[in-house]
Enzyme design. Structure first.
Site, PDB file in Angstrom:
ATOM      1  N   GLU A 113       0.725  -1.103   0.002  1.00 21.34           N
ATOM      2  CA  GLU A 113       0.032  -0.029   0.056  1.00 21.34           C
ATOM      3  C   GLU A 113       0.814   1.219  -0.180  1.00 21.34           C
ATOM      4  OE1 GLU A 113      -2.186  -0.029   3.644  1.00 21.34           O
ATOM      5  OE2 GLU A 113      -3.133  -1.838   3.199  1.00 21.34           O
ATOM      6  N   LYS A 115       2.042   4.731   1.654  1.00 21.70           N
ATOM      7  CA  LYS A 115       2.508   5.339   2.815  1.00 21.70           C
ATOM      8  C   LYS A 115       2.031   6.655   3.039  1.00 21.70           C
ATOM      9  CE  LYS A 115       5.328   5.044   6.979  1.00 21.70           C
ATOM     10  NZ  LYS A 115       5.108   6.401   7.506  1.00 21.70           N
ATOM     11  N   ASP A 117       1.520  10.514   3.754  1.00 23.10           N
ATOM     12  CA  ASP A 117       2.119  11.232   4.637  1.00 23.10           C
ATOM     13  C   ASP A 117       1.445  12.471   5.344  1.00 23.10           C
ATOM     14  OD1 ASP A 117       4.469  12.262   5.954  1.00 23.10           O
ATOM     15  OD2 ASP A 117       5.372  13.304   4.144  1.00 23.10           O
ATOM     16  N   TYR A 226      -6.719   0.336   7.767  1.00 25.48           N
ATOM     17  CA  TYR A 226      -7.127  -0.568   8.808  1.00 25.48           C
ATOM     18  C   TYR A 226      -8.138  -0.758   9.603  1.00 25.48           C
ATOM     19  CZ  TYR A 226      -4.349  -3.002  12.343  1.00 25.48           C
ATOM     20  OH  TYR A 226      -3.984  -3.876  13.505  1.00 25.48           O
ATOM     21  N   LYS A 312      10.652   3.470   3.370  1.00 24.34           N
ATOM     22  CA  LYS A 312      10.895   4.852   3.197  1.00 24.34           C
ATOM     23  C   LYS A 312      11.555   5.157   1.941  1.00 24.34           C
ATOM     24  CE  LYS A 312       9.353   6.931   6.982  1.00 24.34           C
ATOM     25  NZ  LYS A 312       9.657   7.701   7.840  1.00 24.34           N
ATOM     26  N   CYS A 406      23.566  44.717   6.952  1.00 20.80           N
ATOM     27  CA  CYS A 406      21.995  44.415   6.650  1.00 20.80           C
ATOM     28  C   CYS A 406      21.923  44.654   5.273  1.00 20.80           C
ATOM     29  CB  CYS A 406      21.272  45.019   7.552  1.00 20.80           C
ATOM     30  SG  CYS A 406      19.587  44.664   6.995  1.00 20.80           S
ATOM     31  N   CYS A 409      19.263  47.920   5.246  1.00 19.56           N
ATOM     32  CA  CYS A 409      19.831  49.098   5.977  1.00 19.56           C
ATOM     33  C   CYS A 409      21.047  49.398   6.129  1.00 19.56           C
ATOM     34  CB  CYS A 409      18.832  49.279   6.967  1.00 19.56           C
ATOM     35  SG  CYS A 409      19.341  48.377   8.542  1.00 19.56           S
ATOM     36  N   CYS A 424      20.032  41.875  12.309  1.00 19.95           N
ATOM     37  CA  CYS A 424      20.156  43.172  12.108  1.00 19.95           C
ATOM     38  C   CYS A 424      19.496  43.937  13.462  1.00 19.95           C
ATOM     39  CB  CYS A 424      19.457  43.651  10.853  1.00 19.95           C
ATOM     40  SG  CYS A 424      19.102  45.443  10.773  1.00 19.95           S
ATOM     41  N   CYS A 430      14.898  49.440   9.987  1.00 16.72           N
ATOM     42  CA  CYS A 430      15.157  48.445   8.811  1.00 16.72           C
ATOM     43  C   CYS A 430      13.745  47.926   8.218  1.00 16.72           C
ATOM     44  CB  CYS A 430      15.990  47.503   9.569  1.00 16.72           C
ATOM     45  SG  CYS A 430      16.150  46.091   8.270  1.00 16.72           S
TER      46      CYS A 430
HETATM   47  S1  IVH Z   1      -0.652   0.435   8.943  1.00 19.32           S
HETATM   48  C1  IVH Z   1      -0.283  -1.642  12.787  1.00 19.32           C
HETATM   49  N1  IVH Z   1      -0.830   1.735   6.559  1.00 19.32           N
HETATM   50  O1  IVH Z   1       2.413   5.251   9.332  1.00 19.32           O
HETATM   51  C2  IVH Z   1      -0.398  -1.030  11.665  1.00 19.32           C
HETATM   52  N2  IVH Z   1       0.093   3.102   8.220  1.00 19.32           N
HETATM   53  O2  IVH Z   1       4.993   4.724  10.642  1.00 19.32           O
HETATM   54  C3  IVH Z   1      -0.686   0.368  11.692  1.00 19.32           C
HETATM   55  N3  IVH Z   1       0.665   5.151   7.591  1.00 19.32           N
HETATM   56  O3  IVH Z   1       1.430   5.357  12.235  1.00 19.32           O
HETATM   57  C4  IVH Z   1      -0.426   1.138  10.387  1.00 19.32           C
HETATM   58  N4  IVH Z   1       0.193   5.155   5.381  1.00 19.32           N
HETATM   59  O4  IVH Z   1       0.259   7.012  10.691  1.00 19.32           O
HETATM   60  C5  IVH Z   1      -0.493   1.677   7.979  1.00 19.32           C
HETATM   61  N5  IVH Z   1      -1.209   2.375   4.479  1.00 19.32           N
HETATM   62  C6  IVH Z   1      -0.696   2.684   5.632  1.00 19.32           C
HETATM   63  C7  IVH Z   1      -0.199   3.871   6.070  1.00 19.32           C
HETATM   64  C8  IVH Z   1       0.123   4.093   7.361  1.00 19.32           C
HETATM   65  C9  IVH Z   1       0.757   5.878   6.293  1.00 19.32           C
HETATM   66  C10 IVH Z   1       1.385   5.867   8.972  1.00 19.32           C
HETATM   67  C11 IVH Z   1       0.571   5.702  10.010  1.00 19.32           C
HETATM   68  C12 IVH Z   1       1.252   5.076  11.024  1.00 19.32           C
HETATM   69  C13 IVH Z   1       2.798   5.190  10.416  1.00 19.32           C
HETATM   70  C14 IVH Z   1       3.584   4.262  11.001  1.00 19.32           C
END
Ligand code: IVH
Length: 666
Positions: A113, A115, A117, A226, A312, A406, A409, A424, A430
């Site tokens: 999946e 991740k 941000d 989840y 990551k 600066c 000024c 400054c 300024c």
């Molecule tokens: S699963 C027990 N799935 O990443 C498993 N987390 O570093 C719970 N996050 O705290 C997390 N995308 O905030 C899961 N597709 C994804 C995610 C994800 C982002 C974040 C989440 C978690 C952090 C872990």
């Protein structure tokens, strides 16, 4: 309409509007115009106002926010909210796969999946109705941000259809889209407000606001990934995602089933490039064992599940040529160097500038003009230079040496001990410092004058304002000269300036922009000293007596009031009738604690801040440390023994929370 028809119409409107919301926010389909949507919403709002007894918990009118909260309640998570172990290489992932295979016999299927941000959220549903949304916090307890989460249109208030469990939690990530973020930041810039560094900060900053009405105006979104609960009917994770989507949740369709580390890597490589085209930011990939029985077998470590891991992405880097350095002077006078680069493509955008933070950074990189530098996109608005390719340095390259004066000024810059930045010191002449101070003064949290950055700049450039006091001598004949200003806007601004004279003392004090005197410190000073005269004449030791005022703040206040220019501005502001003393509401609270000083320490049934507020309401004063002048020590649970001892030694009356309530209820 009779009652039955009203109920039917309300139901119809709610269903219709929720359907359009879902289509628009979750499926990116819009079947009606904004105008049609708004008319239906208005009709519903009208009916709900007239017949509140028929209002529904899942009405889309719930999404605009209500009263401002004082603070968030801390809530214990029913199921601990764990994080994920991180990996950064194929080898790490192979290790993870081997650990899994050692434990589990037979076939293993993984789900890959994105991740997201953003910030993690856990949302409870009971009988299909959203009941509570809690931030991750420390994993065992977080903040109850239900009112804010209800404003996010893509999260259902009531589930759509299907056989959902009576009680479950769904977790996911609250994000701000890139496009929403760009517009939102642009708007903030125009209003002279601080921009957010990235969509993640903007999303988490928004969810932590106490005013849900404000949250409802921010372009927040959420992806869910989840499902947690005691009686879930799924046998695997993939199935839970597919089903959650049918219940009405926004679940991405980018998840894939894979069987090997190679396939995981195909997925990673694909999204490492394709992520630039997404309208939201991802910082990696999450890999989860699909089968729930296998997940159970693998279990958890103290911090994270053994059945999932994240990969990551490496921050993307490019090489660019360093063309020159610009220096920017901020409101506080801090000078920040910025590198001008030959334009390069990085993470989907063209980069021409990179931040250098301060003189030490330039020195440690040993930067020379014309150098080829490695640039990386981190979490900041502009990328940063992380290294120099020395092999490409030209023989006659000129070393970058930090400015001595600066750029605005020409005053000689100073660097105070322990500070990374050069400043400054020419605060009153300024230009960026003057403008910055005025922008702070007129801000929403300070004097709330309807004046954006552009107006401040124009007023300054025309020579109409040179200090915050000049704002109050502005007249229509000057304002009408500003670009885009017509009679209406001139009179609006003048009204707003006039209205600011009612702003309470604590905000005026914050607006002055005294170094280290932020919103909270200003409030405490205002409540303690009650007027500017007493504050002005306070000694260093007296300042230190005030709750939360330390040496740095006390020193800053003393030197502020020693400066003749500041005194002149203050006197002018006083002559314009701004509030320089607090207004106490004498009728609501009898002054039972007049002139009594309290030290509040330990834990209470109410928050310490609430107790301190009550002391002030009844005319008392809060101080942070015990001295012979203290009248009462209000002792709560788990109070430090040193304080107790000192109070006993100085013969100070020690009272409990109950004693305190008796005092004020007398
Ligand atoms: S699963 C027990 N799935 O990443 C498993 N987390 O570093 C719970 N996050 O705290 C997390 N995308 O905030 C899961 N597709 C994804 C995610 C994800 C982002 C974040 C989440 C978690 C952090 C872990």
């Amino acid at each position: 309409m009779d009652q039955k028809e009203i109920v039917q119409r309300i139901d119809f409107l709610i269903n219709e509007l929720n359907k359009h919301n879902h289509n628009y926010y979750n499926l990116s389909k819009s079947l009606i115009s904004d105008y049609e949507f708004d008319s239906l919403l208005l009709e519903l709002q009208g009916l709900e106002k007239m017949y509140p007894q028929f209002a529904h918990i899942d009405s889309p009118t719930q999404r605009v926010g209500g009263d401002i909260q004082k603070s968030f309640t801390t809530v214990k998570h029913r199921y601990r909210m764990l994080s994920l172990g991180n990996t950064y290489s194929k080898e790490d992932l192979q290790d993870f796969d081997q650990r899994v295979r050692k434990e589990i016999e037979g076939n293993i299927e993984y789900i890959c999946e994105l991740k997201y941000d953003g910030l993690a959220i856990g949302i409870q549903y009971q009988n299909g109705i959203m009941t509570q949304a809690v931030t991750r916090g420390d994993g065992s307890q977080g903040d109850d941000v239900t009112a804010n989460v209800k404003t996010i249109r893509s999260i259902p208030l009531k589930l759509r259809e299907g056989d959902y469990p009576a009680d479950f939690e769904i977790r996911g990530e609250i994000i701000m889209t890139r496009s929403g973020f760009a517009k939102f930041n642009e708007k903030r810039k125009k209003l002279g407000k601080q921009e957010f560094a990235n969509p993640r900060n903007a999303a988490s900053g928004s969810i932590k606001m106490l005013d849900a009405k404000e949250v409802s105006k921010r372009p927040l979104d959420a992806y869910l990934y989840y499902v947690v609960g005691d009686d879930l009917d799924f046998t695997n994770h993939y199935q839970s995602l597919e089903t959650a989507r049918q219940w009405g949740f926004k679940v991405s369709d980018t998840a894939r089933k894979v069987n090997s580390v190679e396939q995981i890597f195909d997925y990673i490589n694909y999204w490492d490039k394709a992520r630039n085209e997404l309208d939201f930011e991802i910082d990696g990939i999450v890999i989860k064992v699909n089968n729930f029985a296998q997940q159970k077998q693998l279990g958890f470590t103290a911090k994270s599940p053994r059945w999932a891991i994240s990969y990551k992405f490496k921050a993307e880097q490019v090489v660019a040529e360093l063309l020159s350095i610009d220096y920017q002077v901020g409101r506080t006078g801090a000078v920040t160097p910025v590198a001008n680069l030959s334009p390069v493509q990085l993470a989907g955008t063209t980069v021409k500038r990179a931040s250098l933070h301060n003189a030490d950074v330039i020195k440690s990189l040993d930067l020379h003009i014309g150098d080829f530098v490695k640039v990386e996109k981190g979490g900041e608005i502009i990328p940063k230079i992380i290294a120099v390719d020395l092999s490409k340095r030209k023989d006659n390259a000129e070393e970058v040496s930090f400015l001595t004066n600066c750029p605005e000024c020409n005053t000689e810059l100073v660097r105070e001990e322990g500070e990374a930045a050069y400043y400054c010191p020419n605060v009153y002449q300024c230009p960026p410092q003057i403008k910055g101070n005025i922008e702070h003064f007129v801000g929403r949290k300070t004097m709330d004058i309807n004046m954006g950055e552009a107006t401040v700049s124009a007023l300054f450039d025309k020579g109409f304002v040179n200090s915050v006091a000049d704002i109050y001598s502005l007249g229509a004949e000057q304002l009408i000269q500003l670009e885009g200003f017509k009679q209406k806007s001139v009179s609006n601004l003048l009204i707003s300036i006039e209205k600011s004279k009612d702003i309470p003392f604590e905000k005026v004090l914050f607006a002055l922009g005294i170094r280290y005197v932020g919103e909270t410190v200003a409030r405490k000073l205002a409540q303690y000293f009650e007027n500017i005269e007493l504050l002005k004449s306070a000694t260093y030791m007296e300042l230190l007596m005030v709750d939360d005022i330390g040496e740095r703040i006390a020193e800053s206040l003393i030197s502020y009031f020693l400066d003749a220019k500041n005194i002149e501005i203050l006197e002018r502001l006083q002559n314009y009738n701004l509030n320089f003393e607090i207004i106490r509401d004498n009728e609501t609270f009898p002054k039972l604690l007049q002139n009594k000083t309290f030290v509040v320490s330990g834990k209470f049934t109410q928050s310490r801040d609430d107790i301190k507020q009550m002391i002030m309401n009844f005319g008392g004063k809060n101080v942070s440390s015990i001295s012979s002048k203290t009248d009462y020590l209000l002792a709560g649970d788990k109070m430090g023994p040193a304080k107790l001892k000192k109070a006993e030694k100085l013969n100070i009356t020690i009272i409990s929370e109950d004693d305190f309530y008796k005092m004020i209820n007398n």
